[in-house]
Write a protein that holds these residues in place. Structure first.
Motif, PDB file in Angstrom:
ATOM      1  N   PRO A   1     -13.607  -4.813  -5.644  1.00  0.00           N
ATOM      2  CA  PRO A   1     -12.260  -4.293  -5.871  1.00  0.00           C
ATOM      3  C   PRO A   1     -12.194  -3.290  -7.012  1.00  0.00           C
ATOM      4  O   PRO A   1     -11.344  -2.413  -7.039  1.00  0.00           O
ATOM      5  CB  PRO A   1     -11.456  -5.571  -6.167  1.00  0.00           C
ATOM      6  CG  PRO A   1     -12.179  -6.648  -5.426  1.00  0.00           C
ATOM      7  CD  PRO A   1     -13.636  -6.278  -5.550  1.00  0.00           C
ATOM      8  N   GLY A   2     -13.122  -3.379  -7.977  1.00  0.00           N
ATOM      9  CA  GLY A   2     -13.071  -2.480  -9.104  1.00  0.00           C
ATOM     10  C   GLY A   2     -13.670  -1.118  -8.850  1.00  0.00           C
ATOM     11  O   GLY A   2     -13.406  -0.183  -9.591  1.00  0.00           O
ATOM     12  N   ASP A   3     -14.503  -0.975  -7.790  1.00  0.00           N
ATOM     13  CA  ASP A   3     -15.149   0.321  -7.583  1.00  0.00           C
ATOM     14  C   ASP A   3     -14.787   0.977  -6.263  1.00  0.00           C
ATOM     15  O   ASP A   3     -15.396   1.951  -5.857  1.00  0.00           O
ATOM     16  CB  ASP A   3     -16.668   0.208  -7.723  1.00  0.00           C
ATOM     17  CG  ASP A   3     -17.303  -0.715  -6.681  1.00  0.00           C
ATOM     18  OD1 ASP A   3     -16.628  -1.026  -5.669  1.00  0.00           O
ATOM     19  OD2 ASP A   3     -18.458  -1.120  -6.877  1.00  0.00           O
ATOM     20  N   ARG A   4     -13.805   0.458  -5.557  1.00  0.00           N
ATOM     21  CA  ARG A   4     -13.306   1.127  -4.367  1.00  0.00           C
ATOM     22  C   ARG A   4     -11.842   1.488  -4.567  1.00  0.00           C
ATOM     23  O   ARG A   4     -11.125   0.846  -5.341  1.00  0.00           O
ATOM     24  CB  ARG A   4     -13.464   0.248  -3.125  1.00  0.00           C
ATOM     25  CG  ARG A   4     -12.630  -1.029  -3.149  1.00  0.00           C
ATOM     26  CD  ARG A   4     -12.606  -1.712  -1.801  1.00  0.00           C
ATOM     27  NE  ARG A   4     -11.917  -2.988  -1.839  1.00  0.00           N
ATOM     28  CZ  ARG A   4     -10.595  -3.125  -1.797  1.00  0.00           C
ATOM     29  NH1 ARG A   4      -9.829  -2.043  -1.750  1.00  0.00           N
ATOM     30  NH2 ARG A   4     -10.033  -4.315  -1.828  1.00  0.00           N
ATOM     31  N   GLY A   5     -11.423   2.505  -3.841  1.00  0.00           N
ATOM     32  CA  GLY A   5     -10.042   2.937  -3.960  1.00  0.00           C
ATOM     33  C   GLY A   5      -9.125   2.159  -3.044  1.00  0.00           C
ATOM     34  O   GLY A   5      -9.558   1.264  -2.313  1.00  0.00           O
ATOM     35  N   PRO A   6      -7.839   2.480  -3.046  1.00  0.00           N
ATOM     36  CA  PRO A   6      -6.883   1.804  -2.173  1.00  0.00           C
ATOM     37  C   PRO A   6      -7.166   2.097  -0.710  1.00  0.00           C
ATOM     38  O   PRO A   6      -7.764   3.124  -0.374  1.00  0.00           O
ATOM     39  CB  PRO A   6      -5.532   2.388  -2.610  1.00  0.00           C
ATOM     40  CG  PRO A   6      -5.876   3.705  -3.240  1.00  0.00           C
ATOM     41  CD  PRO A   6      -7.210   3.507  -3.890  1.00  0.00           C
TER      42      PRO A   6
ATOM     43  N   PRO B   1     -11.966   5.989  -8.026  1.00  0.00           N
ATOM     44  CA  PRO B   1     -12.678   5.459  -6.853  1.00  0.00           C
ATOM     45  C   PRO B   1     -12.097   6.071  -5.579  1.00  0.00           C
ATOM     46  O   PRO B   1     -10.869   6.191  -5.452  1.00  0.00           O
ATOM     47  CB  PRO B   1     -12.403   3.961  -6.918  1.00  0.00           C
ATOM     48  CG  PRO B   1     -12.073   3.694  -8.352  1.00  0.00           C
ATOM     49  CD  PRO B   1     -11.353   4.916  -8.831  1.00  0.00           C
ATOM     50  N   ARG B   2     -12.965   6.486  -4.662  1.00  0.00           N
ATOM     51  CA  ARG B   2     -12.485   7.142  -3.444  1.00  0.00           C
ATOM     52  C   ARG B   2     -11.715   6.151  -2.567  1.00  0.00           C
ATOM     53  O   ARG B   2     -12.194   5.052  -2.301  1.00  0.00           O
ATOM     54  CB  ARG B   2     -13.662   7.713  -2.644  1.00  0.00           C
ATOM     55  CG  ARG B   2     -13.240   8.622  -1.490  1.00  0.00           C
ATOM     56  CD  ARG B   2     -14.468   9.118  -0.735  1.00  0.00           C
ATOM     57  NE  ARG B   2     -14.151  10.194   0.184  1.00  0.00           N
ATOM     58  CZ  ARG B   2     -13.660  10.021   1.426  1.00  0.00           C
ATOM     59  NH1 ARG B   2     -13.440   8.785   1.865  1.00  0.00           N
ATOM     60  NH2 ARG B   2     -13.391  11.050   2.194  1.00  0.00           N
ATOM     61  N   PRO B   3     -10.522   6.532  -2.102  1.00  0.00           N
ATOM     62  CA  PRO B   3      -9.769   5.651  -1.211  1.00  0.00           C
ATOM     63  C   PRO B   3     -10.560   5.322   0.056  1.00  0.00           C
ATOM     64  O   PRO B   3     -11.351   6.134   0.539  1.00  0.00           O
ATOM     65  CB  PRO B   3      -8.513   6.473  -0.886  1.00  0.00           C
ATOM     66  CG  PRO B   3      -8.360   7.388  -2.051  1.00  0.00           C
ATOM     67  CD  PRO B   3      -9.755   7.744  -2.461  1.00  0.00           C
ATOM     68  N   VAL B   4     -10.327   4.136   0.587  1.00  0.00           N
ATOM     69  CA  VAL B   4     -10.920   3.719   1.859  1.00  0.00           C
ATOM     70  C   VAL B   4      -9.952   4.150   2.953  1.00  0.00           C
ATOM     71  O   VAL B   4      -8.751   3.858   2.877  1.00  0.00           O
ATOM     72  CB  VAL B   4     -11.134   2.197   1.887  1.00  0.00           C
ATOM     73  CG1 VAL B   4     -11.708   1.770   3.232  1.00  0.00           C
ATOM     74  CG2 VAL B   4     -12.061   1.775   0.751  1.00  0.00           C
ATOM     75  N   LEU B   5     -10.447   4.844   3.967  1.00  0.00           N
ATOM     76  CA  LEU B   5      -9.593   5.406   5.010  1.00  0.00           C
ATOM     77  C   LEU B   5      -9.898   4.764   6.357  1.00  0.00           C
ATOM     78  O   LEU B   5     -11.063   4.584   6.726  1.00  0.00           O
ATOM     79  CB  LEU B   5      -9.810   6.920   5.118  1.00  0.00           C
ATOM     80  CG  LEU B   5      -9.699   7.716   3.813  1.00  0.00           C
ATOM     81  CD1 LEU B   5     -10.005   9.189   4.074  1.00  0.00           C
ATOM     82  CD2 LEU B   5      -8.306   7.569   3.206  1.00  0.00           C
ATOM     83  N   SER B   6      -8.863   4.449   7.099  1.00  0.00           N
ATOM     84  CA  SER B   6      -9.012   3.929   8.457  1.00  0.00           C
ATOM     85  C   SER B   6      -8.011   4.651   9.348  1.00  0.00           C
ATOM     86  O   SER B   6      -6.808   4.676   9.043  1.00  0.00           O
ATOM     87  CB  SER B   6      -8.753   2.422   8.490  1.00  0.00           C
ATOM     88  OG  SER B   6      -8.934   1.909   9.796  1.00  0.00           O
TER      89      SER B   6
END
Length: 256
Positions: A24-29, A54-59
């Motif tokens: 959770p600390g090294d990934r984005g929203p 941290p780069r956001p996670v995209l779906s």
């Protein structure tokens, strides 16, 4: 109900694999976004990461599928829909954080063909689109649920040609799947957003549908009540900033 459950479980599995090597600390929203936003949101995520975040996670998927997944409990931070109705649906369920919903961008609806196969057709009332299709199919996102398909059906209805093509529609789960059918030559014609056509050199635009033939195309974005990521609100504000809007403009989106 079982189909919805399977879709939710599939999303959880996808998100689990995308976050498997991130804490959770090294990934984005996590942003769930309409399929038509792929290039623009990847560019926005890169720009955000370039500022040291941290780069956001995209779906990406059809807005209808994403809304159902959010309602089924998908662990997301932000939702970016290709129409207002699916955002309304999520908001009615009490899953949108109050005061965070904003229309982010606009788009145009176009009729496309494979770049290598010229088609003589002008968009207008009573246009002979069924004749142009011949034995082929009209590729479009599901007109009963997916925004691009709903806009497309409305436009064809306004032009008086929906009854002639309804039985010829190749329904897809999202607008990018419709684009792919035309790109591969599996469908001679398709209805997509102008930004989708712009992103693919294997298709050509026949013309744009009149603005008044369908509801305005607006992309609302909102923070979800389930979000606990510290960067969620900051990234949402970045998308709405002049820098974020410049990225959207670069990829062909208009002001909402």
């Amino acid at each position: 109900m079982m189909t919805l459950l399977f879709r939710a479980l599939a999303l959880f599995a996808l998100l689990g694999s995308s976050m498997a090597h991130a804490t959770p600390g090294d990934r984005g929203p996590l942003l769930l976004a309409a399929a038509s936003m792929q290039e623009a949101m990847n560019a926005a995520a890169d720009a955000w990461a370039a500022h040291g975040h941290p780069r956001p996670v995209l779906s990406f998927a059809g807005s209808s599928a994403l809304a159902r997944q959010i309602k089924a409990g998908a662990p997301a931070d932000l939702f970016l829909s290709a129409d207002e109705e699916w955002m309304d649906d999520v908001e009615r369920a009490g899953l949108v954080a109050r005061g965070t919903r904003v229309n982010l961008a606009g788009n145009r609806l176009v009729l496309i063909r494979p770049a290598s196969k010229p088609v003589s057709l002008r968009i207008g009332r009573a246009m002979p689109i069924a004749r142009a299709l011949g034995d082929g199919r009209l590729a479009m996102a599901d007109p009963d649920s997916v925004p691009a398909g709903k806009y497309g059906k409305a436009a064809l209805t306004a032009l008086g040609v929906w009854p002639s093509v309804e039985s010829k529609v190749a329904r897809t789960d999202n607008v990018r799947a419709a684009l792919a059918l035309v790109e591969r030559g599996a469908a001679p014609l398709g209805i997509v957003y102008a930004t989708d056509a712009r992103a693919n050199k294997s298709v050509a635009v026949i013309g744009a549908f009149p603005v008044g033939s369908h509801a305005p195309i607006r992309y609302p974005v909102a923070r979800l009540t389930a979000s606990r990521h510290k960067d969620t609100e900051a990234f949402r504000r970045f998308l709405l900033s002049s820098a974020g809007r410049a990225i959207l403009t670069r990829y062909g989106f208009s002001a909402p």
